[in-house]
Design an enzyme around this catalytic site. Structure first.
Site, PDB file in Angstrom:
ATOM      1  N   ILE A 288     -75.421  22.640 -22.600  1.00  0.00           N
ATOM      2  CA  ILE A 288     -74.440  23.361 -23.277  1.00  0.00           C
ATOM      3  C   ILE A 288     -75.125  24.611 -23.542  1.00  0.00           C
ATOM      4  CG2 ILE A 288     -73.471  21.157 -24.853  1.00  0.00           C
ATOM      5  CD1 ILE A 288     -75.900  21.801 -26.717  1.00  0.00           C
ATOM      6  N   SER A 289     -75.756  25.020 -22.752  1.00  0.00           N
ATOM      7  CA  SER A 289     -76.521  26.204 -22.449  1.00  0.00           C
ATOM      8  C   SER A 289     -76.164  27.104 -21.182  1.00  0.00           C
ATOM      9  CB  SER A 289     -78.289  26.286 -22.886  1.00  0.00           C
ATOM     10  OG  SER A 289     -78.694  27.481 -22.234  1.00  0.00           O
TER      11      SER A 289
ATOM     12  N   LEU B  74     -77.347  11.337 -12.632  1.00  0.00           N
ATOM     13  CA  LEU B  74     -76.759  12.304 -13.815  1.00  0.00           C
ATOM     14  C   LEU B  74     -77.980  12.466 -14.567  1.00  0.00           C
ATOM     15  CD1 LEU B  74     -74.467  13.480 -15.340  1.00  0.00           C
ATOM     16  CD2 LEU B  74     -73.988  11.472 -16.394  1.00  0.00           C
TER      17      LEU B  74
ATOM     18  N   GLY C 157     -83.054  22.344 -15.161  1.00  0.00           N
ATOM     19  CA  GLY C 157     -83.247  21.405 -14.015  1.00  0.00           C
ATOM     20  C   GLY C 157     -84.297  20.974 -13.302  1.00  0.00           C
TER      21      GLY C 157
ATOM     22  N   CYS D 103     -94.915  21.328 -35.396  1.00  0.00           N
ATOM     23  CA  CYS D 103     -94.793  19.956 -34.410  1.00  0.00           C
ATOM     24  C   CYS D 103     -95.783  19.430 -33.726  1.00  0.00           C
ATOM     25  CB  CYS D 103     -93.631  20.336 -33.155  1.00  0.00           C
ATOM     26  SG  CYS D 103     -91.871  21.020 -33.937  1.00  0.00           S
TER      27      CYS D 103
ATOM     28  N   ILE E  50     -78.154  14.013 -18.548  1.00  0.00           N
ATOM     29  CA  ILE E  50     -77.520  14.502 -19.655  1.00  0.00           C
ATOM     30  C   ILE E  50     -78.519  15.229 -20.382  1.00  0.00           C
ATOM     31  CG2 ILE E  50     -76.337  13.650 -21.627  1.00  0.00           C
ATOM     32  CD1 ILE E  50     -75.736  10.921 -20.341  1.00  0.00           C
TER      33      ILE E  50
END
Length: 377
Positions: free
Chosen positions: A191-192, A165, A172, A347, A167
Site C-alpha cells: 500500500i506504499s 504471492l 521486495g 520497541c 502480501i
C-alpha cells in the site's frame, strides 16, 4: 494546591512506581529517567504511554538507555499502574471501530512507509528488510536478515518455477532473495507507492512484479503465499477477511507462511503513542485470534516464536539510524529525530521484556500429506 506542590506529588508518585522496577528518577544509571522539565511527570501520569512519548519528543526528559528503561518497566508491569482515559479510548476504539477499513488501510503507507527510500535504506540491511532478523548463527544485521529470508524459503519448500504471492511485500527483499536463490516467480502487493516504485527498480531483471493493491482485492492462484510483518496492520475486524483472501488465492496443495509480531493478552491495549506517531491503526494479534479466524480455512502446521531476536534487530536499526542521522537531519526535524529514536528503542525494550513476540505460522489448506516437517534450522 499550588502548581509546584502538584508537580512534586506527581514526581513522588512516579518515582515510587519506577523504583519497583529498578529505575531511579533523576538517578545515575544509564536506564534512569532524568527530568529536564518537571511538568513531564504530570503528562506521564495523566496520559500514560502517550504522555511518556510526547514529553520525550518535547525534550522534557532524557535517558541514555531508553530500551533498557522500558524493558525494566514492562517486566514489572508498571504500565498497568498508569492506565488513563486516553488508553481506555484506544481500547474501546479498537474493539468497536474498524480502524483498518479500506478507506483507512492506506494511511500507514502514506504516513510511515513513504517517509523516504534513502532514509530506510540507511537504517535497514543491504536488502532493505523491514522485519525481524533471525540471529541464531548471525553476527551482523545483513547475516540475520538473509538467514530469516532463507528460513522462510525453506519452511515453504520453494522449488524453481513455483509462483509466490507476497502480501505486504515492502521493498521486495523476500521476493528478490527467493527469485535469485530459489528460482521462483513472485508477485508482491503493497500500500506504499514509494515502496512499489523503488522495489521494482531493485528487482529489475528478475521475475518479480509489484502491485499497488489492498489485500482484499487479490485475485489469482499461487503455489505459495508469504506475508512478513503485514498482519499487524490488518486489525481484529478484518482477520477473517484476510485469511479468506489468502485461502482464495492459494492452491489446494499450497502453503502460507505468516510472520507477525504478537502479544500475550487478547484484549490488550493498542499503544496510543505508536498509533498516533508511527503505525496508524496498527494492532498486534494473539495466537488465539489467529486460531479463531483460520478455523475451517487453514490447518496450523507449524508455529515458531523467535521474538527475542527482534530486540537485536531493532538495536541494529537504531545503530544505523544514529550513524546516518547527520545525512538526513536537514530533511527532518529534531522532534522527528527524538520520535524515531524513541520508537526504535521502546520497541527493542518491549521484545527484551518478552512483552511482544515474533511468530511464524506455516498454514496449509488441507494438511500436508503425511505431516509437515520444519526444516532443520
Amino acid at each position: 494546591m499550588a502548581v509546584g506542590s502538584q508537580h512534586s506529588a506527581s514526581l513522588d508518585h512516579l518515582s515510587k512506581l519506577a523504583a519497583t522496577a529498578g529505575v531511579t528518577i533523576n538517578g545515575d544509571a544509564p536506564w534512569d529517567l532524568r527530568f529536564k522539565d518537571i511538568k513531564a511527570a504530570d503528562r506521564i501520569l495523566a496520559q500514560g504511554s502517550l504522555g511518556l512519548g510526547e514529553s520525550y519528543m518535547d525534550g522534557q526528559w532524557e535517558c541514555d538507555q531508553i530500551d533498557e528503561m522500558i524493558a525494566r518497566l514492562l517486566r514489572h508491569r508498571i504500565d498497568d499502574e498508569v492506565k488513563t482515559a486516553s488508553t481506555l479510548w484506544h481500547v474501546l476504539r479498537a474493539r468497536f471501530v474498524n480502524n483498518q477499513s479500506r478507506a483507512k488501510a492506506w494511511e500507514v503507507g502514506e504516513k510511515h512507509y513513504d517517509l523516504g527510500n534513502e532514509f530506510f535504506r540507511d537504517m535497514l540491511d543491504a536488502r532493505m528488510t523491514y522485519t525481524c532478523g533471525y540471529w541464531d548463527n548471525a553476527s551482523t544485521l545483513d547475516e540475520a536478515q538473509e538467514a530469516k529470508l532463507d528460513l522462510v524459503c525453506q519452511k515453504m519448500g520453494l522449488k524453481p518455477g513455483m509462483t509466490v504471492l507476497d502480501i505486504g511485500c515492502g521493498w521486495g527483499s523476500f521476493m528478490r532473495f527467493a527469485a535469485e536463490r530459489y528460482g521462483v516467480q513472485c508477485t508482491g502487493i503493497t500500500i506504499s507507492k514509494e515502496q512499489a516504485e523503488y522495489g521494482q527498480k531493485l528487482c529489475e531483471g528478475l521475475p518479480v512484479q509489484f502491485v499497488l493493491q489492498d489485500y482484499r482485492d487479490l485475485t489469482g492462484q499461487y503455489d505459495r503465499i508469504v506475508s512478513l510483518g503485514m498482519f499487524e496492520h490488518v486489525g481484529r475486524k478484518n482477520y477473517r477477511t484476510y485469511f479468506e483472501a489468502a485461502r482464495k488465492n492459494l492452491k489446494d496443495d499450497g502453503l502460507f507462511l505468516m510472520h507477525t509480531i504478537g502479544g500475550k493478552v487478547r484484549d490488550h491495549d493498542p499503544d496510543p503513542w505508536i498509533h498516533k506517531y508511527i503505525f496508524p491503526n496498527g494492532e498486534i494479534p494473539v495466537i488465539g485470534q489467529v486460531a479463531d479466524h483460520t478455523e475451517g480455512l487453514f490447518l496450523i502446521e507449524d508455529l515458531h516464536n523467535f521474538g527475542a531476536d527482534y530486540d537485536k534487530t531493532l538495536m541494529a536499526w537504531h545503530a544505523n539510524f544514529e550513524k546516518h542521522w547527520d545525512k538526513h537531519a536537514s530533511q527532518y526535524s529534531e522532534r522527528f529525530y527524538r520520535m524515531w529514536r524513541y520508537y526504535l528503542l521502546i520497541c527493542a525494550g518491549s521484545f527484551r521484556a518478552r512483552d511482544n513476540q515474533l511468530w511464524q505460522f506455516v498454514l496449509s489448506p488441507n494438511g500436508v500429506p503425511g505431516t509437515y516437517r520444519r526444516p532443520k534450522l
